[in-house]
Motif scaffolding. Structure first.
Motif, short mmCIF file in Angstrom:
data_model
loop_
_atom_site.label_atom_id
_atom_site.label_comp_id
_atom_site.label_asym_id
_atom_site.label_seq_id
_atom_site.Cartn_x
_atom_site.Cartn_y
_atom_site.Cartn_z
N LEU A 1 -2.11 10.01 13.10
CA LEU A 1 -1.93 8.46 13.16
C LEU A 1 -1.36 7.95 11.61
CD1 LEU A 1 -5.04 7.27 14.94
CD2 LEU A 1 -2.65 6.58 15.71
N LYS A 2 -1.89 8.80 10.67
CA LYS A 2 -1.38 8.54 9.15
C LYS A 2 0.15 8.91 9.38
CE LYS A 2 -5.25 9.45 6.20
NZ LYS A 2 -5.91 10.38 5.18
N ASN A 3 0.47 9.90 10.01
CA ASN A 3 1.99 10.23 10.26
C ASN A 3 2.88 9.20 10.92
OD1 ASN A 3 4.03 12.63 9.93
ND2 ASN A 3 4.04 12.22 12.29
N LEU A 4 2.03 8.82 12.02
CA LEU A 4 2.90 7.59 12.80
C LEU A 4 2.93 6.34 11.84
CD1 LEU A 4 1.30 7.82 16.29
CD2 LEU A 4 3.42 8.24 15.70
N THR A 5 2.08 6.15 11.00
CA THR A 5 2.27 4.75 10.10
C THR A 5 3.34 5.07 9.00
OG1 THR A 5 0.59 5.70 8.55
CG2 THR A 5 -0.26 4.05 10.31
N VAL A 6 3.69 6.14 8.94
CA VAL A 6 5.00 6.58 7.98
C VAL A 6 6.26 6.68 9.01
CG1 VAL A 6 6.20 8.34 6.53
CG2 VAL A 6 3.77 7.82 6.35
N THR A 7 6.18 7.47 10.23
CA THR A 7 7.51 7.67 10.85
C THR A 7 7.79 6.29 11.69
OG1 THR A 7 6.20 8.91 12.58
CG2 THR A 7 7.32 10.03 10.87
N GLN A 8 6.60 5.55 12.07
CA GLN A 8 6.81 4.37 12.95
C GLN A 8 6.06 3.39 12.17
OE1 GLN A 8 8.62 3.94 15.74
NE2 GLN A 8 9.49 6.25 15.83
N ALA A 9 6.61 3.01 10.95
CA ALA A 9 5.76 2.27 10.17
C ALA A 9 5.60 0.43 10.64
CB ALA A 9 6.17 2.06 8.84
N ASP A 10 6.66 0.08 11.34
CA ASP A 10 6.72 -1.26 11.96
C ASP A 10 5.85 -1.19 13.03
OD1 ASP A 10 8.32 0.72 13.62
OD2 ASP A 10 9.61 -1.07 14.29
N LYS A 11 5.30 -0.42 13.60
CA LYS A 11 4.56 -0.70 14.87
C LYS A 11 2.86 -0.94 14.35
CE LYS A 11 7.89 0.58 17.60
NZ LYS A 11 8.29 -0.19 18.70
N ASP A 12 2.53 -2.09 14.74
CA ASP A 12 1.27 -2.49 14.27
C ASP A 12 0.20 -1.83 15.01
OD1 ASP A 12 0.16 -4.68 16.63
OD2 ASP A 12 2.20 -4.48 16.25
N ASN B 1 -0.28 1.49 15.47
CA ASN B 1 -0.53 2.66 14.81
C ASN B 1 -1.57 2.34 13.70
OD1 ASN B 1 1.60 3.99 16.21
ND2 ASN B 1 3.04 3.71 14.70
N TYR B 2 -1.50 1.13 12.81
CA TYR B 2 -2.56 0.98 12.07
C TYR B 2 -3.83 0.65 12.73
CZ TYR B 2 1.75 0.46 9.29
OH TYR B 2 2.67 0.95 8.63
N PHE B 3 -3.58 -0.19 13.88
CA PHE B 3 -4.98 -0.35 14.29
C PHE B 3 -5.95 1.02 14.73
CE2 PHE B 3 -7.50 -0.44 18.32
CZ PHE B 3 -8.40 -1.16 17.87
N TYR B 4 -5.18 1.84 15.63
CA TYR B 4 -5.75 2.91 15.73
C TYR B 4 -6.28 3.90 14.92
CZ TYR B 4 -5.05 1.53 20.79
OH TYR B 4 -5.05 0.92 22.02
N LEU B 5 -5.55 4.07 13.76
CA LEU B 5 -5.91 4.49 12.52
C LEU B 5 -7.29 3.96 11.86
CD1 LEU B 5 -5.73 6.84 10.38
CD2 LEU B 5 -4.13 5.11 9.29
N GLY B 6 -7.34 2.61 11.87
CA GLY B 6 -8.39 1.76 11.61
C GLY B 6 -9.71 2.00 12.18
N TRP B 7 -9.37 2.03 13.71
CA TRP B 7 -10.46 2.25 14.53
C TRP B 7 -11.05 3.83 14.41
CZ3 TRP B 7 -13.35 -1.01 16.82
CH2 TRP B 7 -14.26 -0.66 17.78
N VAL B 8 -10.42 4.59 14.07
CA VAL B 8 -10.98 6.12 13.82
C VAL B 8 -11.90 5.83 12.54
CG1 VAL B 8 -10.47 8.33 13.17
CG2 VAL B 8 -9.04 7.20 14.91
N TYR B 9 -11.37 5.19 11.54
CA TYR B 9 -12.06 5.02 10.27
C TYR B 9 -13.42 4.42 10.63
CZ TYR B 9 -8.20 6.33 7.11
OH TYR B 9 -7.28 6.99 6.62
N ALA C 1 -0.07 -7.37 8.27
CA ALA C 1 0.96 -7.29 7.35
C ALA C 1 2.25 -7.18 8.22
CB ALA C 1 1.01 -6.91 6.09
N LYS C 2 2.23 -6.19 9.10
CA LYS C 2 3.59 -5.74 9.79
C LYS C 2 3.79 -6.54 10.70
CE LYS C 2 4.27 -1.96 7.43
NZ LYS C 2 5.45 -1.95 6.53
N ASN C 3 2.70 -7.25 11.59
CA ASN C 3 2.64 -8.40 12.61
C ASN C 3 1.36 -9.06 12.42
OD1 ASN C 3 3.12 -9.42 15.06
ND2 ASN C 3 2.73 -7.90 16.60
N ALA C 4 2.15 -10.39 12.11
CA ALA C 4 0.94 -11.48 11.88
C ALA C 4 0.13 -11.56 13.15
CB ALA C 4 1.67 -12.56 11.13
N LYS C 5 0.75 -11.32 14.26
CA LYS C 5 -0.03 -11.73 15.73
C LYS C 5 -0.44 -10.42 16.28
CE LYS C 5 3.15 -15.89 16.44
NZ LYS C 5 4.04 -16.29 17.29
N SER C 6 -0.53 -9.71 15.43
CA SER C 6 -1.21 -8.49 16.00
C SER C 6 -2.74 -8.50 16.43
CB SER C 6 -1.30 -7.25 15.02
OG SER C 6 -2.15 -6.04 15.45
#
Length: 563
Positions: free
Chosen positions: A45-56, A58-66, A84-89
């Motif tokens: 997921l860390k990799n995905l937040t870099v390679t697919q940085a516009d996909k909110d 990715n951030y959610f599932y990384l946060g959920w793992v945390y 910040a990537k998607n205000a309606k996430s």
């Protein structure tokens, strides 16, 4: 509660940016989360937040793992990045609600959950994770079930949501509803191994252990590498052991083996090893637990490591280590993450290092946070008694007897002893003012406690209760020039009970019995003026204990008179 063999790839490099690659890669990360391979999932997921940085997402599932790894601060940062990537996430608002719950910020949780649901649209996934967030505290299963049922109305074929709804109903002791949800999940996705495992857990709590094992085996037949099945199987083994003494040894051993299999199928991350530590704690294997968490302290800053190091060190009587670990945990975790059990173990550790007053206050803090911990008053009483703080000990035992659940006759007896010795300590104080004002109400309390023990042991008399009730009543016979003999019936009963068991052979037993005869001799000599009775009792006292001062005085007096 799991541990995992090292994964072949720490990260999944993505060369292509197409949507199909993104979908597959996120799907793989979600599968890793479901398999409790958190280290692997985090890397992906860390990799995905870099390679697919516009996909909110990715951030959610990384946060959920945390969240699952107990890193709420890191989770909060990532969820905010997703917004910040998607205000309606919707998902990231659900994540912020989960963080707020961990921070015990109810208002913040409600606001974020409402925002998540308002943005969910036709997706059931935000409902799923709001439900999962509620289930971070099993006490909120009702709230979880309510929101999950709303999600079910949005998409009745969301297998993950149906499994989670089943979990909520299981916690609400709605077993039929839970089973129906799990079966519905399998109808929606026949390959949903988590639903089969969940059925096994349901049977576990019904103590149908054979059926529970059958479900875990079925899940492993579907997916031999599904680690959570082995973890739940291990925990079922442990419950089986607690419920069936004949199977205890075999099931604890089997549970440890199943847990090791679980670890081999996960990525042996710190978090997996922490869950293994939790299993060792439940199994009561404190030596193995302390060894495991001692190793974890070298590689992780996760505060749970310090918590379990403290717990195991207390159980292993390594109190200095426990104090250090628990102080570190509690100072860094903050009040919102501290539970009553932390105060219980810290209090015991402090007492173990000789800081009794501090430890007692810490135990009382645990009781303040959780009134069901009233049994701790027994520990407090025992500590105070050992330190000869008798009146306080008596009060602690008294509170325990009034509020505790595990009260035994010995607790009533020690309540009496505490008050008895408390009076005696005042009565013989070198401070004449303290001695003159010795609190006689302590004798009343002691007498009441001993009387209770005597009443409850009528069919099998407890000799020491009669002995100490006699001593207590002797102090109550305050006018020594006009003694009433208040202690007489209790000393007589003490003599009867002791002799019924055979003459004592130990010196303490002989001394105590001599004390009883000497009292009767004194009463006969001075109150009843019955010389024959006095001589008879003093003679028995001297035979048992030649050093008895009352008997010595009597026979020296007779010897002098006969000259």
């Amino acid at each position: 509660m799991k541990e995992i063999s090292k994964i072949a790839m720490a990260a999944l490099p993505l060369i292509f940016a197409g949507s199909s690659v993104f979908s597959q890669s996120l799907d793989d990360a979600k599968k890793a989360i479901d398999a409790e391979q958190y280290q692997k999932a985090t890397s992906m997921l860390k990799n995905l937040t870099v390679t697919q940085a516009d996909k909110d997402e990715n951030y959610f599932y990384l946060g959920w793992v945390y969240i699952l790894q107990d890193y709420p601060d890191s989770a909060k940062t990532v969820f905010n990045q997703g917004i910040a990537k998607n205000a309606k996430s919707a998902l990231n608002y659900a994540g912020l609600g989960a963080v707020a719950r961990l921070e015990k910020n109810s208002a913040g949780a409600t606001t974020n959950f409402n925002q998540a649901i308002s943005l969910a649209g036709k997706s059931s996934t935000p409902y799923l994770y709001v439900g999962k967030a509620y289930l971070l505290d099993p006490a909120d299963a009702k709230a979880a079930a309510d929101v999950l049922n709303k999600g079910k109305a949005v998409n009745g074929k969301d297998a993950d949501l149906l499994v989670t709804l089943g979990d909520a109903n299981r916690l609400l002791v709605k077993s039929s509803d839970a089973l129906n949800s799990y079966e519905a999940a399998l109808t929606a996705n026949p390959k949903e191994a988590s639903a089969i495992v969940a059925k096994g857990v349901l049977w576990k709590f019904a103590n149908n252990f054979e059926q529970s094992e059958a479900e875990f085996k079925a899940a492993l037949a579907l997916d031999p590498n599904y680690g959570p099945a082995y973890r739940e199987w291990a925990e079922t083994d442990l419950r089986w052991a607690f419920n069936d003494p004949k199977m205890a040894s075999a099931k604890v051993k089997e549970g440890l083996e199943n847990y090791k299999k679980y670890l081999s199928l996960t990525d042996r991350s710190v978090e997996s090893r922490i869950r293994y530590a939790e299993f060792l704690l439940l199994a009561g294997d404190y030596k193995a637990l302390q060894a495991e968490v001692a190793e974890l302290t070298k590689m992780s800053t996760n505060l749970k490591v310090q918590r379990y190091l403290g717990y195991s060190a207390v159980e292993n009587k390594d109190y200095p280590t426990a104090v250090t670990a628990l102080n570190k945990f509690m100072s860094e975790a903050g009040e919102k993450r501290i539970i009553p059990r932390d105060y219980i173990y810290l209090g015991r550790a402090q007492i173990g290092t000789g800081k009794d007053s501090l430890g007692i206050n810490t135990l009382k803090k645990a009781i303040e946070l959780d009134s069901t911990q009233a049994d701790l008053y027994a520990e407090i009483g025992k500590t105070l008694f050992t330190k000869q703080r008798y009146v306080e000990a008596g009060d602690a035992y008294n509170t325990f007897i009034a509020k505790g659940k595990g009260v035994k006759l010995t607790d009533h007896f020690y309540e009496g002893l505490s008050y008895y010795y408390g009076f005696q300590k005042q009565y013989f104080s070198t401070n004449k003012e303290v001695a003159a004002k010795a609190d006689t109400s302590l004798l009343t309390k002691a007498d009441s406690a001993f009387a209770y023990v005597i009443d409850k042991t009528a069919s099998s008399p407890y000799a020491d209760a009669f002995l100490f009730r006699a001593r207590t009543n002797d102090y109550k016979d305050a006018d020594r020039n006009n003694i009433k003999g208040l202690a007489k019936p209790y000393y007589e009963k003490y003599i009867e009970v002791v002799n019924a068991k055979g003459a004592p052979t130990d010196q303490k037993g002989k001394t105590n019995l001599a004390e009883a005869y000497a009292y009767l001799g004194t009463l006969a000599e001075f109150k009843d003026k019955d010389e024959a009775k006095a001589s008879e009792n003093y003679t028995k006292a001297r035979e048992l204990d030649p050093a008895n001062k009352s008997a010595q005085r009597y026979f020296q007096k007779k010897s002098s008179a006969g000259r």
